[in-house]
Design a protein around this motif. Structure first.
Motif, PDB file in Angstrom:
ATOM      1  N   HIS A  44      -7.637   9.836   1.616  1.00 58.65           N
ATOM      2  CA  HIS A  44      -7.325   8.338   0.684  1.00 58.65           C
ATOM      3  C   HIS A  44      -6.274   8.265   0.712  1.00 58.65           C
ATOM      4  N   GLU A  45      -5.647   9.161  -0.710  1.00 61.15           N
ATOM      5  CA  GLU A  45      -4.527   9.256  -1.778  1.00 61.15           C
ATOM      6  C   GLU A  45      -3.744  10.535  -1.798  1.00 61.15           C
ATOM      7  N   PRO A  46      -3.839  11.270  -0.904  1.00 59.78           N
ATOM      8  CA  PRO A  46      -3.033  12.431  -1.036  1.00 59.78           C
ATOM      9  C   PRO A  46      -2.120  12.922  -2.045  1.00 59.78           C
ATOM     10  N   GLY A  47      -0.872  11.384  -2.642  1.00 61.00           N
ATOM     11  CA  GLY A  47       0.117  11.460  -3.577  1.00 61.00           C
ATOM     12  C   GLY A  47      -0.149   9.886  -4.481  1.00 61.00           C
ATOM     13  N   GLY A  48      -1.260   9.871  -4.956  1.00 59.14           N
ATOM     14  CA  GLY A  48      -1.266   8.328  -5.434  1.00 59.14           C
ATOM     15  C   GLY A  48      -0.442   7.764  -6.767  1.00 59.14           C
TER      16      GLY A  48
ATOM     17  N   ALA B 183       0.701  -1.635  -0.232  1.00 53.68           N
ATOM     18  CA  ALA B 183      -0.147   0.022  -0.396  1.00 53.68           C
ATOM     19  C   ALA B 183       0.693   1.378   0.040  1.00 53.68           C
ATOM     20  N   TYR B 184       1.448   1.197   0.731  1.00 54.01           N
ATOM     21  CA  TYR B 184       3.341   2.660   0.600  1.00 54.01           C
ATOM     22  C   TYR B 184       3.806   2.685  -0.582  1.00 54.01           C
TER      23      TYR B 184
ATOM     24  N   GLY C 112       7.842  11.315  -4.798  1.00 55.21           N
ATOM     25  CA  GLY C 112       9.285  10.964  -5.497  1.00 55.21           C
ATOM     26  C   GLY C 112       9.888  11.632  -4.558  1.00 55.21           C
ATOM     27  N   ALA C 113      10.317  12.015  -3.473  1.00 53.64           N
ATOM     28  CA  ALA C 113      11.622  12.487  -2.998  1.00 53.64           C
ATOM     29  C   ALA C 113      11.197  11.529  -2.481  1.00 53.64           C
ATOM     30  N   TRP C 114      10.860  10.486  -1.299  1.00 53.47           N
ATOM     31  CA  TRP C 114      11.243   9.805  -0.681  1.00 53.47           C
ATOM     32  C   TRP C 114      11.548   8.529  -0.927  1.00 53.47           C
TER      33      TRP C 114
ATOM     34  N   GLY D 187      -1.136  10.490   3.682  1.00 54.47           N
ATOM     35  CA  GLY D 187       0.358  10.314   3.831  1.00 54.47           C
ATOM     36  C   GLY D 187       0.426  11.581   2.900  1.00 54.47           C
ATOM     37  N   LEU D 188       1.892  10.825   1.605  1.00 51.38           N
ATOM     38  CA  LEU D 188       2.744  11.976   1.339  1.00 51.38           C
ATOM     39  C   LEU D 188       2.191  12.261  -0.046  1.00 51.38           C
ATOM     40  N   THR D 189       2.373  13.600  -0.620  1.00 44.86           N
ATOM     41  CA  THR D 189       1.417  14.151  -1.771  1.00 44.86           C
ATOM     42  C   THR D 189       2.722  13.276  -2.590  1.00 44.86           C
TER      43      THR D 189
END
Length: 248
Positions: free
Chosen positions: A244-248, A114-115, A129-131, A122-124
């Motif tokens: 639920h999906e801030p940056g899918g 899922a991550y 992209g940075a992660w 979660g992440l935008t």
């Protein structure tokens, strides 16, 4: 897993379409040794599916173009070779060489998948992209995917997604109790905690299930994609933004 050991097991592919959308591949060694590589790509998106599906088709074509035809790609949309949610097993088993999908569809195989699409609050897109590229996300993805003989790569990002389409007005958490909503990933787990009944469906099956009443609500992507899906014909209320999906 060491990088050299991993690449020995799994081939590489690149895509054009979401870090929500992922490309995974697994080339057998003999295929890489040949003059010409024959590559089968399966997908969770329908043929000519707006945005996600058309990007997957474009990626398949570009692989042939940029390799001057050395990579011979045969692309199958959802349901043309295997069902949408059978794409993972088709590649992990070696029957196909790549899939184009959202990796949170495989949460049932391991929650960590899922991550690599998106998680609630979660992440935008820029943070994802940075992660992935600079903070160890790709290495974790490699470790997870390597357990299944795969190599996964990001393929774009949908950005912040909307809260979804509903057939009844939502004024409080109580209105979610018993609601049958198409929402995969950990977002579906959150909705279940609130009393809803999450349903996981491929994108190509959402509209018909809304019309039939099999589901009462759905999330998808955002106005452009959702307009193409004609959810406005099947539901009454559209809520935004989504948690639920801030940056899918």
């Amino acid at each position: 897993m060491k990088r050299r050991d991993f690449i020995t097991k799994a081939g590489l592919a690149s895509v054009g379409g979401a870090t929500a959308v992922a490309a995974a591949s697994s080339f057998p060694k003999p295929a890489l040794a040949q003059e010409r590589i024959e590559m089968v790509i399966v997908s969770t998106w329908g043929r000519d599916f707006p945005g996600l599906g058309t990007n997957a088709q474009l990626m398949a074509k570009r692989l042939g173009d940029v390799s001057d035809g050395r990579i011979q790609v045969e692309y199958f949309a959802a349901g043309e070779r295997v069902g949408a949610f059978d794409s993972f097993d088709e590649v992990a088993s070696g029957n196909a060489q790549a899939y184009h999908a959202a990796d949170y569809y495989w949460k049932g195989k391991h929650p960590a998948w899922a991550y690599f699409t998106s998680v609630p609050f979660g992440l935008t897109a820029s943070e994802m992209g940075a992660w992935i590229h600079h903070m160890g996300g790709q290495e974790l993805w490699d470790e997870l995917a390597g357990e299944y003989g795969l190599k996964c790569l990001p393929a774009g990002n949908t950005g912040v997604q909307m809260g979804g389409w509903f057939n009844k007005e939502i004024n409080s958490a109580d209105d979610l109790k018993g609601l049958k909503m198409r929402i995969p990933g950990l977002g579906g787990d959150v909705m279940a905690k609130l009393g809803a009944s999450p349903v996981s469906l491929p994108g190509g099956q959402i509209y018909e299930n809304l019309v039939s009443g099999a589901i009462e609500a759905t999330e998808w992507v955002g106005p452009w994609n959702d307009y193409a899906m004609k959810f406005y014909e099947a539901t009454k209320y559209y809520y935004f933004p989504g948690m639920h999906e801030p940056g899918g």
